[in-house]
Scaffold this motif. Structure first.
Motif, PDB file in Angstrom:
ATOM      1  N   GLN B 104       0.875  -1.230  -0.130  1.00 44.44           N
ATOM      2  CA  GLN B 104      -0.023   0.003  -0.067  1.00 44.44           C
ATOM      3  C   GLN B 104       0.954   1.149   0.066  1.00 44.44           C
ATOM      4  OE1 GLN B 104      -3.254   0.992   0.049  1.00 44.44           O
ATOM      5  NE2 GLN B 104      -2.757   3.096   1.078  1.00 44.44           N
ATOM      6  N   GLN B 107       2.510   1.586  -3.575  1.00 42.85           N
ATOM      7  CA  GLN B 107       1.859   2.120  -4.600  1.00 42.85           C
ATOM      8  C   GLN B 107       1.043   3.703  -4.302  1.00 42.85           C
ATOM      9  OE1 GLN B 107      -1.625   3.085  -4.591  1.00 42.85           O
ATOM     10  NE2 GLN B 107      -2.586   2.362  -2.941  1.00 42.85           N
ATOM     11  N   ARG B 152       3.492   1.380  -9.244  1.00 44.90           N
ATOM     12  CA  ARG B 152       2.050   1.498  -8.689  1.00 44.90           C
ATOM     13  C   ARG B 152       1.346  -0.098  -8.916  1.00 44.90           C
ATOM     14  NH1 ARG B 152      -2.993   3.697  -9.077  1.00 44.90           N
ATOM     15  NH2 ARG B 152      -3.794   3.704  -7.176  1.00 44.90           N
ATOM     16  N   LYS B 153       1.437  -0.374 -10.006  1.00 43.89           N
ATOM     17  CA  LYS B 153       1.036  -1.638 -10.220  1.00 43.89           C
ATOM     18  C   LYS B 153       1.576  -2.781  -9.418  1.00 43.89           C
ATOM     19  CE  LYS B 153       0.846  -5.203 -13.921  1.00 43.89           C
ATOM     20  NZ  LYS B 153      -0.482  -5.710 -13.929  1.00 43.89           N
ATOM     21  N   GLN B 156       0.195  -2.570  -5.920  1.00 42.94           N
ATOM     22  CA  GLN B 156      -1.279  -2.870  -6.243  1.00 42.94           C
ATOM     23  C   GLN B 156      -1.402  -4.500  -6.151  1.00 42.94           C
ATOM     24  OE1 GLN B 156      -3.613  -1.228  -5.225  1.00 42.94           O
ATOM     25  NE2 GLN B 156      -3.922   0.658  -6.444  1.00 42.94           N
ATOM     26  N   GLU B 157      -0.625  -4.917  -6.892  1.00 39.18           N
ATOM     27  CA  GLU B 157      -0.493  -6.580  -6.883  1.00 39.18           C
ATOM     28  C   GLU B 157      -0.224  -7.109  -5.631  1.00 39.18           C
ATOM     29  OE1 GLU B 157      -1.499  -8.275  -9.456  1.00 39.18           O
ATOM     30  OE2 GLU B 157      -1.932  -6.986 -11.011  1.00 39.18           O
ATOM     31  N   ILE B 159      -0.938  -5.789  -2.798  1.00 41.30           N
ATOM     32  CA  ILE B 159      -2.381  -5.752  -2.146  1.00 41.30           C
ATOM     33  C   ILE B 159      -3.112  -6.815  -2.407  1.00 41.30           C
ATOM     34  CG2 ILE B 159      -4.203  -4.157  -1.680  1.00 41.30           C
ATOM     35  CD1 ILE B 159      -2.211  -1.858  -2.193  1.00 41.30           C
ATOM     36  N   ARG B 160      -3.246  -7.228  -3.858  1.00 40.60           N
ATOM     37  CA  ARG B 160      -4.274  -8.213  -4.334  1.00 40.60           C
ATOM     38  C   ARG B 160      -4.062  -9.575  -3.859  1.00 40.60           C
ATOM     39  NH1 ARG B 160      -3.251 -11.738  -7.497  1.00 40.60           N
ATOM     40  NH2 ARG B 160      -1.574 -11.136  -8.175  1.00 40.60           N
ATOM     41  N   LYS B 165      -8.041  -8.571  -3.029  1.00 39.97           N
ATOM     42  CA  LYS B 165      -8.279  -7.576  -4.149  1.00 39.97           C
ATOM     43  C   LYS B 165      -7.405  -6.188  -4.037  1.00 39.97           C
ATOM     44  CE  LYS B 165     -12.609  -6.243  -3.432  1.00 39.97           C
ATOM     45  NZ  LYS B 165     -13.905  -5.591  -3.848  1.00 39.97           N
ATOM     46  N   LYS B 166      -7.315  -5.718  -5.230  1.00 40.07           N
ATOM     47  CA  LYS B 166      -6.375  -4.566  -5.148  1.00 40.07           C
ATOM     48  C   LYS B 166      -7.110  -3.294  -4.477  1.00 40.07           C
ATOM     49  CE  LYS B 166      -4.595  -5.605  -9.637  1.00 40.07           C
ATOM     50  NZ  LYS B 166      -4.509  -5.440 -11.055  1.00 40.07           N
ATOM     51  N   ILE B 167      -8.379  -3.224  -4.498  1.00 43.09           N
ATOM     52  CA  ILE B 167      -8.893  -2.194  -3.627  1.00 43.09           C
ATOM     53  C   ILE B 167     -10.249  -2.682  -2.648  1.00 43.09           C
ATOM     54  CG2 ILE B 167     -10.345  -0.077  -3.719  1.00 43.09           C
ATOM     55  CD1 ILE B 167      -9.095   0.478  -6.663  1.00 43.09           C
TER      56      ILE B 167
END
Lengths: 230, 483
Positions: B104, B107, B152-153, B156-157, B159-160, B165-167
């Motif tokens: 987090q 990103q 950023r990707k 986010q990955e 986090i996924r 999930k990314k968000i």
């Protein structure tokens, strides 16, 4: 047991005498959407999501027994739109906040919404004022989410056969309640079963939530019905 | 003629706010304020809901760093389920959560520096607004833009893989986590095809720090003198004084580095932190009770964290930290624009931590959750990318939340952002009869340094929109400019 031959969407299939359309269709790899129907419970024909046309008439496939030579229409645009409308009505009639509901991903109402491509309901939201009853011992009942399918009423019983859940009040105020004495004596397994048998997030087992990670939930990988459809 | 200038909305920040600057008859700044005009509601929405829903529900107040809210709420409910006050989880539980958190950070810090802040640095504060934006960066500095998107990707990955999930994932549950990392998931980050692997990300994070240092060497005059004012600084630090973004004790230092809050347990935060309400903003004004409302305000976020901690426990970031500290001779850094420098050092630390955790066997563990004797109240603190985030819940005997108090990073930075606005307004607007776009942007640059999330700060759901209005001394509008 005698065999019965009938037709669904022009396909000839065989079922056993005494079976309902839903049961025979499932055995033959044909998915008829259901919501209040639950394997092993006596069908009640409440939600009408399973509506099919039998000889041109709308019938609940979960309660209609098959008969020789019966002509059933299932996956036709008229019925699919009607089923979608029924799901939309259920969504607007309660307060279904999927983003924060622990049943998300395992919820049959949500899964039907995805299957039918429900983006925005055609009906206005009613936003009823309903409460969460957390005063039980093993479970919580969130009436915001109840679709009144009565699966809990029909299928969750104490060891002596007494029903733990019942309906209370009528019409728009109708809601499920639990017998406090029996509810307090529920085993953890039975409380878990009650939660699993509820198609939505109306019955929640206390002290645990979101334990199944995203990706492993029932409908994360494939739409509802994929497990039946061949 | 006295005038009032309104900048609404403030752009390239998360959320919706406006600035008003009141000029007197001689065009000197009489008063300036950052108003947060969004409505708050989450502290109320969560009431009546079961406590285990809080980490999933409350994170919905933000789409930028929901992981911070997810984890702060999870830490608070950890206390409620008797899993200790932040250090009682299983190794897998804690390390998976940390991995999610550093993902987090990576990103969010990347997003802020490259997408939101870099246009001001690359094109100048008074650069042409038509290109002074993320599209301009993409057109003129393509390599940087691509890097930013891929960094950023990567975050986010992560986090996924940890949250599902990314968000708005669901990974953190009371007392732990709902999954560990599979070998395949781990190897995707450790050995991913170039450039999406952790070693390349470390190299890019280091390059971003170098980019800032290079820019600083050429523009020290601006960066060292823009919105500089003495402030107290507050953050979590690890018990040994190390920078720790996930857990620790509360420490605050004054502008000279004297400890004014000495490594206290945050479960007792109400004894140390007060919140003042003012009638012109929906955002509260927190302050240190021991110092009082007037002078007890403090800064949180990257600048504050590097001012409170003694060292950074990863080698590359520590090396940069030493150079950063040497610039102020070990004293706290009170230069608002150095927030970017500090942020990039933290970004480097985050990706170093990600590598360390990916190589840790505990991340594949099976023991995910721990519980103990239930409590009726819990406080969860975490260092969100924008600063210290407080979540505080109280439950009843039926497991329903009856009280929630959130002090969000941006809320903590309310007074410093107002000070920064005043400082810049006085130095840029005073004595000027004509208001230029560049002057307006300089005010935003000061606010932007704090990377505020105004939606979080007011716990609102909504969009953000900038308008400058000039008022005469009677309060009538004589000119309006919109962005």
């Amino acid at each position: 047991m005698s065999k019965i031959t009938f037709e669904i969407d022009g396909k000839e299939i065989t079922g056993k005498a005494g079976q309902t359309i839903v049961e025979a269709a499932r055995e033959n790899g044909i998915y008829i959407p259901v919501l209040c129907w639950y394997e092993g419970l006596k069908p009640a024909g409440i939600c009408r999501i399973c509506t099919v046309k039998v000889g041109g008439r709308n019938m609940a496939a979960c309660t209609t027994p098959i008969s020789e030579g019966m002509i059933v229409e299932n996956a036709i645009p008229e019925l699919e739109d009607m089923r979608k409308a029924l799901v939309e009505m259920l969504f607007v009639e309660g307060n279904h906040m999927c983003p924060t509901c622990e049943k998300s991903g395992n919820c049959e109402l949500q899964a039907l919404g995805y299957r039918f491509g429900l983006l925005a309901p055609r009906f206005p939201y009613l936003f009823p004022k309903r409460a969460m009853d957390a005063t039980y011992t093993k479970i919580m009942i969130d009436t915001n989410r109840c679709v009144q399918c009565r699966r809990c009423v029909r299928g969750i019983t104490a060891k002596d056969g007494r029903h733990i859940f019942a309906m209370q009040d009528r019409t728009g105020h109708s809601t499920i309640v639990a017998d406090r004495e029996l509810e307090a004596k529920m085993s953890d397994d039975l409380a878990k079963k009650a939660m699993e048998q509820c198609p939505v997030g109306a019955i929640i087992k206390k002290e645990i939530g979101f334990a199944v990670p995203i990706g492993k939930r029932k409908y994360d990988k494939a739409p509802i019905g994929s497990e039946i459809q061949k | 003629m006295a005038r009032k200038i309104t900048i609404e909305p403030v752009t390239r920040v998360e959320g919706h706010g406006k600035v008003t600057i009141q000029l007197d008859d001689s065009n000197n700044v009489a008063q300036s304020r950052l108003h947060i005009v969004e409505f708050r509601g989450f502290e109320r929405f969560v009431q009546g809901r079961p406590y285990w829903e809080a980490p999933v529900l409350v994170q919905r107040l933000c789409g930028i760093c929901p992981v911070s809210h997810h984890l702060a709420a999870a830490k608070a409910v950890d206390v409620i389920v008797g899993a200790g006050t932040g250090d009682g989880l299983t190794p897998t539980g804690e390390k998976m959560r940390r991995l999610m958190h550093y993902g987090q950070f990576f990103q969010s810090h990347t997003l802020h520096f490259f997408h939101l802040a870099s246009p001001d640095l690359l094109f100048g504060i008074d650069g042409d607004p038509a290109i002074r934006n993320v599209i301009g960066v993409a057109l003129e500095h393509k390599d940087l833009a691509v890097q930013a998107v891929l960094m950023r990707k990567f975050g986010q990955e992560i986090i996924r893989a940890t949250a599902g999930k990314k968000i708005h994932g669901t990974g953190a549950i009371p007392g732990g986590i709902n999954k560990s990392l599979s070998n395949e998931e781990r190897d995707e980050f450790l050995k991913g095809a170039d450039p999406l692997n952790v070693d390349k990300m470390i190299a890019w994070a280091q390059a971003a720090v170098d980019l800032f240092k290079d820019y600083h060497s050429k523009h020290a005059d601006m960066l060292d003198n823009f919105a500089v004012f003495p402030s107290n600084h507050l953050s979590l630090v690890r018990k040994d004084g190390a920078l720790d973004l996930y857990h620790g004790v509360l420490r605050a230092v004054d502008s000279e580095g004297k400890k004014i809050l000495n490594d206290v347990d945050y479960q007792d935060y109400v004894n140390y932190i007060g919140e003042e309400v003012k009638n012109w903003s929906y955002m509260k004004f927190p302050y240190l009770k021991s110092i009082g409302k007037k002078d007890g305000w403090y800064t949180v976020g990257p600048l504050a964290r590097l001012n409170t901690c003694d060292f950074i426990p990863t080698p590359l970031a520590q090396k940069e930290f030493e150079a950063y500290k040497a610039y102020t001779k070990g004293k706290p850094n009170n230069m608002s624009m150095h927030m970017h420098w500090a942020r990039l050092i933290e970004n480097l630390h985050a990706i170093e931590m990600i590598k360390e955790l990916l190589n840790d066997k505990d991340i594949q563990g099976k023991n995910l959750v721990t519980k103990g004797k239930k409590q009726h109240e819990g406080v969860g603190l975490i260092e969100a990318p924008r600063g210290t985030l407080f979540h505080h819940y109280r439950i009843n005997d039926q497991d329903q939340i009856v009280m929630a108090n959130l002090i969000v990073s941006t809320t903590n930075n309310n007074e410093p952002m107002n000070r920064a606005v005043t400082h810049v307004a006085k130095s840029v607007f005073s004595g000027k009869s004509e208001i230029t776009e560049g002057m307006m942007n300089s005010v935003e640059v000061a606010i932007r340094a704090y990377d505020p999330c105004l939606s979080c700060a007011t716990h609102a759901l909504g969009r953000m929109p900038l308008e400058v209005a000039m008022y005469d001394s009677k309060g009538d509008i004589i000119d309006v400019k919109r962005k």
